[in-house]
Design a protein around this motif. Structure first.
Motif, PDB file in Angstrom:
ATOM      1  N   VAL A  58       1.288  -1.403  -0.168  1.00 25.21           N
ATOM      2  CA  VAL A  58       0.323   0.059   0.487  1.00 25.21           C
ATOM      3  C   VAL A  58       0.817   1.062  -0.115  1.00 25.21           C
ATOM      4  O   VAL A  58       0.142   2.210  -0.827  1.00 25.21           O
ATOM      5  CB  VAL A  58      -1.188   0.051   0.809  1.00 25.21           C
ATOM      6  N   SER A  59       2.022   1.517   0.962  1.00 27.04           N
ATOM      7  CA  SER A  59       3.242   2.159   0.944  1.00 27.04           C
ATOM      8  C   SER A  59       3.784   2.509  -0.006  1.00 27.04           C
ATOM      9  O   SER A  59       3.980   3.456  -1.109  1.00 27.04           O
ATOM     10  CB  SER A  59       3.509   2.279   2.658  1.00 27.04           C
ATOM     11  N   TYR A  60       3.514   1.410  -0.737  1.00 30.71           N
ATOM     12  CA  TYR A  60       4.634   2.003  -2.106  1.00 30.71           C
ATOM     13  C   TYR A  60       4.120   2.142  -3.350  1.00 30.71           C
ATOM     14  O   TYR A  60       4.268   2.761  -4.151  1.00 30.71           O
ATOM     15  CB  TYR A  60       5.611   0.865  -2.605  1.00 30.71           C
ATOM     16  N   LYS A  61       2.914   1.789  -3.293  1.00 26.67           N
ATOM     17  CA  LYS A  61       1.967   1.981  -4.655  1.00 26.67           C
ATOM     18  C   LYS A  61       1.584   3.260  -4.281  1.00 26.67           C
ATOM     19  O   LYS A  61       0.934   4.756  -5.097  1.00 26.67           O
ATOM     20  CB  LYS A  61       0.105   1.332  -4.432  1.00 26.67           C
ATOM     21  N   ARG A  62       1.090   4.186  -3.066  1.00 18.25           N
ATOM     22  CA  ARG A  62       1.192   5.720  -2.909  1.00 18.25           C
ATOM     23  C   ARG A  62       2.151   6.321  -2.871  1.00 18.25           C
ATOM     24  O   ARG A  62       2.331   7.213  -4.180  1.00 18.25           O
ATOM     25  CB  ARG A  62       0.921   5.547  -1.423  1.00 18.25           C
ATOM     26  N   ASP A  63       3.258   5.607  -3.158  1.00 14.77           N
ATOM     27  CA  ASP A  63       4.247   6.910  -2.883  1.00 14.77           C
ATOM     28  C   ASP A  63       4.898   7.182  -4.103  1.00 14.77           C
ATOM     29  O   ASP A  63       4.908   7.908  -5.269  1.00 14.77           O
ATOM     30  CB  ASP A  63       5.713   6.385  -2.226  1.00 14.77           C
ATOM     31  N   ILE A  64       4.441   5.907  -4.763  1.00 15.10           N
ATOM     32  CA  ILE A  64       4.674   5.394  -6.510  1.00 15.10           C
ATOM     33  C   ILE A  64       3.973   6.370  -7.501  1.00 15.10           C
ATOM     34  O   ILE A  64       4.093   6.946  -8.625  1.00 15.10           O
ATOM     35  CB  ILE A  64       5.267   4.304  -7.451  1.00 15.10           C
ATOM     36  N   LYS A  66       2.231   9.458  -6.039  1.00 15.68           N
ATOM     37  CA  LYS A  66       3.040  10.398  -6.114  1.00 15.68           C
ATOM     38  C   LYS A  66       4.051  10.704  -6.977  1.00 15.68           C
ATOM     39  O   LYS A  66       3.694  12.090  -8.078  1.00 15.68           O
ATOM     40  CB  LYS A  66       2.927  10.772  -5.407  1.00 15.68           C
ATOM     41  N   TYR A  67       4.443  10.054  -7.156  1.00 15.94           N
ATOM     42  CA  TYR A  67       5.595  10.344  -8.137  1.00 15.94           C
ATOM     43  C   TYR A  67       5.052  10.851  -9.668  1.00 15.94           C
ATOM     44  O   TYR A  67       5.600  11.377 -10.542  1.00 15.94           O
ATOM     45  CB  TYR A  67       6.906   9.063  -8.178  1.00 15.94           C
ATOM     46  N   ILE A  68       4.488   9.682 -10.486  1.00 16.11           N
ATOM     47  CA  ILE A  68       4.305   9.368 -11.378  1.00 16.11           C
ATOM     48  C   ILE A  68       2.480  10.948 -11.907  1.00 16.11           C
ATOM     49  O   ILE A  68       3.051  11.680 -13.077  1.00 16.11           O
ATOM     50  CB  ILE A  68       2.739   8.241 -11.643  1.00 16.11           C
ATOM     51  N   GLU A  69       2.319  11.022 -10.637  1.00 20.44           N
ATOM     52  CA  GLU A  69       1.246  12.732 -10.916  1.00 20.44           C
ATOM     53  C   GLU A  69       2.530  13.596 -11.046  1.00 20.44           C
ATOM     54  O   GLU A  69       1.947  14.687 -11.561  1.00 20.44           O
ATOM     55  CB  GLU A  69       0.747  12.466  -8.679  1.00 20.44           C
ATOM     56  N   TYR A  70       3.463  13.790 -10.359  1.00 18.40           N
ATOM     57  CA  TYR A  70       4.716  14.465 -10.336  1.00 18.40           C
ATOM     58  C   TYR A  70       5.497  14.580 -11.725  1.00 18.40           C
ATOM     59  O   TYR A  70       5.610  15.505 -12.451  1.00 18.40           O
ATOM     60  CB  TYR A  70       5.499  14.346  -8.924  1.00 18.40           C
ATOM     61  N   LEU A  71       5.636  13.948 -12.731  1.00 13.74           N
ATOM     62  CA  LEU A  71       6.308  13.465 -13.705  1.00 13.74           C
ATOM     63  C   LEU A  71       4.664  13.971 -14.465  1.00 13.74           C
ATOM     64  O   LEU A  71       4.916  14.735 -15.740  1.00 13.74           O
ATOM     65  CB  LEU A  71       5.943  11.708 -14.019  1.00 13.74           C
ATOM     66  N   ARG A  72       4.118  13.595 -14.637  1.00 11.85           N
ATOM     67  CA  ARG A  72       2.535  13.736 -15.332  1.00 11.85           C
ATOM     68  C   ARG A  72       2.010  16.036 -15.185  1.00 11.85           C
ATOM     69  O   ARG A  72       2.211  15.979 -16.505  1.00 11.85           O
ATOM     70  CB  ARG A  72       1.117  13.780 -15.347  1.00 11.85           C
ATOM     71  N   GLU A  73       2.546  15.916 -14.116  1.00 13.17           N
ATOM     72  CA  GLU A  73       2.766  17.549 -13.589  1.00 13.17           C
ATOM     73  C   GLU A  73       3.627  18.453 -14.953  1.00 13.17           C
ATOM     74  O   GLU A  73       3.806  19.602 -15.316  1.00 13.17           O
ATOM     75  CB  GLU A  73       2.658  18.082 -12.562  1.00 13.17           C
ATOM     76  N   THR A 103       9.877   9.447   5.373  1.00 17.28           N
ATOM     77  CA  THR A 103       8.954   9.838   4.212  1.00 17.28           C
ATOM     78  C   THR A 103       9.992   9.804   2.797  1.00 17.28           C
ATOM     79  O   THR A 103       9.570   9.139   1.736  1.00 17.28           O
ATOM     80  CB  THR A 103       8.397  10.775   4.344  1.00 17.28           C
ATOM     81  N   VAL A 104      11.028  10.766   3.025  1.00 13.12           N
ATOM     82  CA  VAL A 104      11.370  10.634   0.956  1.00 13.12           C
ATOM     83  C   VAL A 104      12.595   9.482   1.069  1.00 13.12           C
ATOM     84  O   VAL A 104      12.247   8.817   0.064  1.00 13.12           O
ATOM     85  CB  VAL A 104      13.008  12.080   1.712  1.00 13.12           C
ATOM     86  N   SER A 105      13.111   9.121   2.031  1.00 10.95           N
ATOM     87  CA  SER A 105      13.701   7.834   1.862  1.00 10.95           C
ATOM     88  C   SER A 105      12.963   6.303   1.590  1.00 10.95           C
ATOM     89  O   SER A 105      13.201   6.307   0.898  1.00 10.95           O
ATOM     90  CB  SER A 105      14.120   7.613   3.742  1.00 10.95           C
ATOM     91  N   ARG A 106      11.714   7.006   2.049  1.00  7.77           N
ATOM     92  CA  ARG A 106      10.619   5.165   2.038  1.00  7.77           C
ATOM     93  C   ARG A 106      10.207   6.196   0.626  1.00  7.77           C
ATOM     94  O   ARG A 106       9.893   4.853   0.027  1.00  7.77           O
ATOM     95  CB  ARG A 106       9.855   5.607   3.206  1.00  7.77           C
ATOM     96  N   SER A 107       9.700   7.260   0.035  1.00  8.95           N
ATOM     97  CA  SER A 107       9.601   7.169  -1.136  1.00  8.95           C
ATOM     98  C   SER A 107      10.694   6.926  -1.918  1.00  8.95           C
ATOM     99  O   SER A 107      10.293   6.044  -3.541  1.00  8.95           O
ATOM    100  CB  SER A 107       9.457   8.960  -1.111  1.00  8.95           C
ATOM    101  N   LEU A 108      12.403   7.306  -1.981  1.00  6.10           N
ATOM    102  CA  LEU A 108      12.710   6.994  -2.992  1.00  6.10           C
ATOM    103  C   LEU A 108      13.718   5.194  -2.995  1.00  6.10           C
ATOM    104  O   LEU A 108      13.600   4.546  -3.947  1.00  6.10           O
ATOM    105  CB  LEU A 108      15.015   7.308  -2.054  1.00  6.10           C
ATOM    106  N   ALA A 109      12.957   4.198  -2.216  1.00  8.81           N
ATOM    107  CA  ALA A 109      13.066   2.781  -1.585  1.00  8.81           C
ATOM    108  C   ALA A 109      11.733   2.798  -2.699  1.00  8.81           C
ATOM    109  O   ALA A 109      12.330   1.681  -3.801  1.00  8.81           O
ATOM    110  CB  ALA A 109      13.153   2.435   0.150  1.00  8.81           C
ATOM    111  N   ALA A 110      10.284   3.409  -3.144  1.00 13.71           N
ATOM    112  CA  ALA A 110       9.445   2.390  -3.596  1.00 13.71           C
ATOM    113  C   ALA A 110       9.903   2.794  -4.977  1.00 13.71           C
ATOM    114  O   ALA A 110       9.633   2.468  -5.696  1.00 13.71           O
ATOM    115  CB  ALA A 110       8.297   3.307  -2.896  1.00 13.71           C
TER     116      ALA A 110
END
Length: 328
Positions: A58-64, A66-73, A103-110
């Motif tokens: 769940v956390s990996y999906k949420r983090d990725i 957000k990353y995909i949303e950033y890319l699209r923006e 939080t940043v570290s977890r996002s990087l791991a995902a």
């Protein structure tokens, strides 16, 4: 474009589950990998072949997402258009927005795991997360309750009511074993042996046996005798702790219950399942338990994770010494 089998476990899964193959081959469109569909496939892989915990998935999906949303923006719609600077800029933006280092570290791991999956699935790109170092985490000392505060908390449930009997059993068991909230809500009737005084905690990759003290045994026995039968609507359900709907207790439900009792007990500290887990460890240490025994009880892989409690003890002893000794 063919999709490569990138992991021995995934290869076995592909051989036994055709859905894996269909899912992977369908993500290829117009010679490139569609990010959203690839994410769906990645999540499926995490939950299946890697047997990651539900919380991790769940956390990996949420983090990725957000990353995909950033890319699209930022006008990036192909994974092949990203590079190291893309990832670094995203992480810096997270930091500037006030996100904690953890939080940043977890996002990087995902994101790193996602790119690994992308590359292994056939996309001809270099890993943009290579050599990116996660920010150092804040070294916060874990919060814990005193023995007196713990007693007040454990005394709060009204054991003349079904809910109170259940809650008393959950709190006693949590403090007696130091298990995580994700572990206690997953316990089944087969995982606890009241006669022998132990319970079994199981994850996808590990299993450990934890002793249960007399107070917790008594509370759980009362729950099984008087409260759980009133909560069961389906005889087939095997989870130990049930909510008022007769289904498995949720993490959010447990946190809400714990927070409520902390407030009614007049405890000003933040009351969380981890505070109870930390209290379990600290009280054992204060009463002479060695770190290796505590490590095994908590299920830590490395002793370094457990040594934080010893450091807290050392700091508290030093504080007491400096306040009490006339020549300190």
């Amino acid at each position: 474009m063919g999709v490569k089998v990138f992991d021995f476990r995934l290869k076995n899964a592909l051989q036994t589950e055709k859905i894996w193959y269909n899912n992977l081959t369908n993500i290829v469109k117009d010679g490139r990998l569609c990010m959203q569909e690839l994410l769906d496939s990645f999540v499926f892989y995490m939950a299946g072949a890697r047997e990651s915990s539900q919380n991790t998935v769940v956390s990996y999906k949420r983090d990725i997402l957000k990353y995909i949303e950033y890319l699209r923006e930022n006008g990036i719609f192909k994974i092949s258009q990203t590079d190291r600077m893309t990832v670094v800029t995203y992480l810096l933006q997270m930091k500037k927005s006030g996100k904690a280092p953890a939080t940043v570290s977890r996002s990087l791991a995902a994101i790193r795991a996602f790119y690994s999956y992308v590359i292994a699935s056939g996309e001809k790109i270099k890993d943009p997360t290579a050599n990116i170092i996660a920010p150092p985490a804040d070294k916060k000392q874990p919060g814990f309750l005193t023995a007196q505060e713990t007693e007040r908390l454990l005394s709060e449930p009204n054991i003349t009511e079904t809910k109170g009997i259940r809650d008393k059993a959950m709190l006693e068991l949590l403090y007696a074993t130091g298990i995580k909230v994700s572990e206690i809500i997953e316990l089944t009737m087969d995982d606890i042996n009241l006669k022998q005084g132990f319970l079994r905690c199981r994850t996808a990759t590990h299993e450990r046996v934890v002793p249960v003290g007399k107070a917790a045994v008594s509370a759980v026995k009362q729950y099984l005798d008087k409260a759980r039968p009133r909560l069961v609507f389906d005889d087939g359900i095997k989870y130990l702790f049930l909510n008022r709907s007769g289904t498995k207790m949720s993490r959010q439900g447990f946190w809400k219950i714990l927070k409520g009792y902390g407030k009614s007990a007049g405890i000003k500290k933040a009351i969380t399942p981890y505070a109870i887990r930390h209290s379990f460890a600290m009280h054992l240490l204060q009463n002479g338990a060695d770190l290796e025994a505590i490590r095994q009880l908590l299920g830590h892989n490395e002793i370094s994770s457990t040594q934080v409690y010893s450091k807290i003890m050392d700091a508290r002893l030093k504080e007491v010494y400096e306040k009490a000794h006339p020549r300190a």
